[in-house]
Design a protein around this motif. Structure first.
Motif, mmCIF file in Angstrom:
data_model
loop_
_atom_site.group_PDB
_atom_site.id
_atom_site.type_symbol
_atom_site.label_atom_id
_atom_site.label_comp_id
_atom_site.label_asym_id
_atom_site.label_seq_id
_atom_site.Cartn_x
_atom_site.Cartn_y
_atom_site.Cartn_z
ATOM 1 N N SER A 153 0.852 -1.189 0.000
ATOM 2 C CA SER A 153 0.000 0.000 0.000
ATOM 3 C C SER A 153 0.883 1.234 0.000
ATOM 4 C CB SER A 153 -0.929 0.013 1.213
ATOM 5 O OG SER A 153 -0.186 0.164 2.410
ATOM 6 N N TRP A 154 0.352 2.316 -0.546
ATOM 7 C CA TRP A 154 1.097 3.569 -0.572
ATOM 8 C C TRP A 154 1.332 4.087 0.840
ATOM 9 C CZ3 TRP A 154 3.221 4.306 -5.043
ATOM 10 C CH2 TRP A 154 2.580 3.924 -6.215
ATOM 11 N N ASP B 131 7.132 4.003 5.865
ATOM 12 C CA ASP B 131 8.498 3.492 5.987
ATOM 13 C C ASP B 131 9.510 4.602 5.759
ATOM 14 O OD1 ASP B 131 11.085 2.286 4.860
ATOM 15 O OD2 ASP B 131 10.063 0.491 5.593
ATOM 16 N N ILE B 132 9.272 5.425 4.748
ATOM 17 C CA ILE B 132 10.205 6.512 4.431
ATOM 18 C C ILE B 132 10.221 7.554 5.543
ATOM 19 C CG2 ILE B 132 10.666 8.406 2.824
ATOM 20 C CD1 ILE B 132 9.536 6.650 0.594
ATOM 21 N N THR C 218 14.180 2.262 4.884
ATOM 22 C CA THR C 218 14.785 3.557 4.571
ATOM 23 C C THR C 218 15.995 3.841 5.445
ATOM 24 O OG1 THR C 218 12.553 4.318 4.020
ATOM 25 C CG2 THR C 218 14.242 5.994 4.207
ATOM 26 N N VAL C 219 16.041 3.258 6.637
ATOM 27 C CA VAL C 219 17.177 3.459 7.541
ATOM 28 C C VAL C 219 18.474 3.026 6.871
ATOM 29 C CG1 VAL C 219 18.259 2.574 9.645
ATOM 30 C CG2 VAL C 219 15.892 3.356 9.701
ATOM 31 N N TYR C 220 18.445 1.911 6.153
ATOM 32 C CA TYR C 220 19.665 1.385 5.542
ATOM 33 C C TYR C 220 20.087 2.223 4.334
ATOM 34 C CZ TYR C 220 17.965 -2.379 8.458
ATOM 35 O OH TYR C 220 17.496 -3.097 9.517
ATOM 36 N N ALA C 221 19.118 2.778 3.617
ATOM 37 C CA ALA C 221 19.453 3.680 2.519
ATOM 38 C C ALA C 221 20.080 4.969 3.051
ATOM 39 C CB ALA C 221 18.203 3.992 1.695
ATOM 40 N N TYR D 59 7.442 -3.948 -3.366
ATOM 41 C CA TYR D 59 8.431 -4.965 -3.025
ATOM 42 C C TYR D 59 9.086 -4.786 -1.664
ATOM 43 C CZ TYR D 59 7.960 -5.439 -8.069
ATOM 44 O OH TYR D 59 7.452 -5.588 -9.338
ATOM 45 N N ARG D 60 8.638 -3.796 -0.890
ATOM 46 C CA ARG D 60 9.263 -3.550 0.412
ATOM 47 C C ARG D 60 9.202 -4.789 1.305
ATOM 48 N NH1 ARG D 60 7.347 -2.329 5.279
ATOM 49 N NH2 ARG D 60 5.221 -2.383 4.431
#
Length: 307
Positions: free
Chosen positions: A22-23, A29-30, A128-131, A299-300
């Motif tokens: 879902s959006w 997450d971001i 997003t933490v890893y990015a 795909y998250r």
């Protein structure tokens, strides 16, 4: 009686959990990843410390390596292109510094989730933490490399602040205004580069986790991208030989990396700044984050299985 039981059963049944695709979950997450800055900040700093553990000068090896590369190639290509060292050496130095950051986002971004396999499987944290960990680590390396620019700019300050200076002897058609207060544009320029590094790490990280051939492909193409981007050569050469309207100018203009480099390099060395570079980068920023959001939505939840 059956009707009452059915009603009670419906009230007791909890609502179904929201779909992972879902959006809202992707955006959450971001946002949550950005909020956990203490986590990705600590992890990125530990990466730098671990890399130079038991080293005598530690992270200064980053600065020393950049200084040797910039000075060596700067002197070589200044002779090949008949360029002026006081203006060409700062040009190539800043070009290398910005290029290293961009290249790091591309190459290390593809392995963002692969390298963090253990944490992803055991630490309940947003992807997003890893990015952001990758982008923060590259930002620290950029800060170390920026010391080389400070030294080079201090040495050739009089040449860089002179209005109308040229980088190459054939660059008379592109006189530069020199360093001025426009140098402050480097701050939003780097911020924009870092924002782009975020979507690159997310998008390419997810794709590379599923298709492990992507990282070697990016590394192989990086050599070609380097020589196709005006890092060790200038667009003055193309202008002098083929004119501004020549189709060969498209070699630079159709290369998005050129625009990313130029929005940061131009203010740092007093080059003429064209706003179309900012427009191109802004457009790629919007499109890139849109694609990253789509990848996160679809795909998250699968990344933890793919790693």
């Amino acid at each position: 009686m059956p009707t009452t039981s059915t009603a009670e059963h419906e009230q007791a049944t909890p609502p179904p959990p929201p779909s992972s695709r879902s959006w809202a979950r992707a955006w959450e997450d971001i946002v949550e990843g950005v909020r956990q800055r203490e986590l990705w900040g600590h992890l990125g700093w530990q990466d730098i410390k671990q890399r130079y553990r038991r080293s005598v000068i530690g992270p200064l090896w980053i600065t020393l390596s950049m200084a040797i590369t910039a000075v060596g190639l700067g002197l070589l290509y200044s002779a090949l292109f008949d360029a002026k060292i006081p203006t060409f050496l700062p040009y190539i130095t800043v070009g290398f510094i910005v290029w290293n950051f961009i290249l790091g986002c591309l190459t290390e971004g593809t392995e963002t989730f692969i390298r963090n396999e253990g944490l992803i499987k055991h630490l309940p944290a947003p992807l997003t933490v890893y990015a952001l960990r990758t982008v923060w680590r590259l930002t620290l390396m950029f800060a170390h490399n920026l010391l080389v620019y400070v030294v080079v700019a201090a040495i050739y300050w009089s040449s860089l602040t002179e209005a109308g200076y040229t980088i190459t002897n054939d660059g008379n058609a592109a006189n530069q205004p020199g360093i001025s207060w426009s140098i402050l544009l480097a701050i939003p320029a780097f911020f924009l580069l870092a924002v782009n590094g975020g979507w690159v790490a997310l998008l390419f990280g997810i794709i590379s986790t599923r298709y492990r051939d992507i990282p070697p492909v990016i590394i192989s193409l990086s050599q070609l991208l380097f020589f196709m981007t005006p890092i060790v050569w200038t667009t003055d050469i193309l202008t002098a030989n083929f004119g501004e309207a020549g189709w060969r100018m498209l070699v630079a203009e159709l290369n998005p990396l050129y625009h990313y480099v130029q929005i940061l390099r131009a203010p740092l060395i007093g080059n003429e700044q064209s706003w179309h570079h900012w427009a191109v980068v802004a457009a790629f920023t919007v499109v890139g984050w849109g694609l990253a959001l789509v990848a996160m939505r679809n795909y998250r939840a699968r990344v933890s299985y793919w790693v």
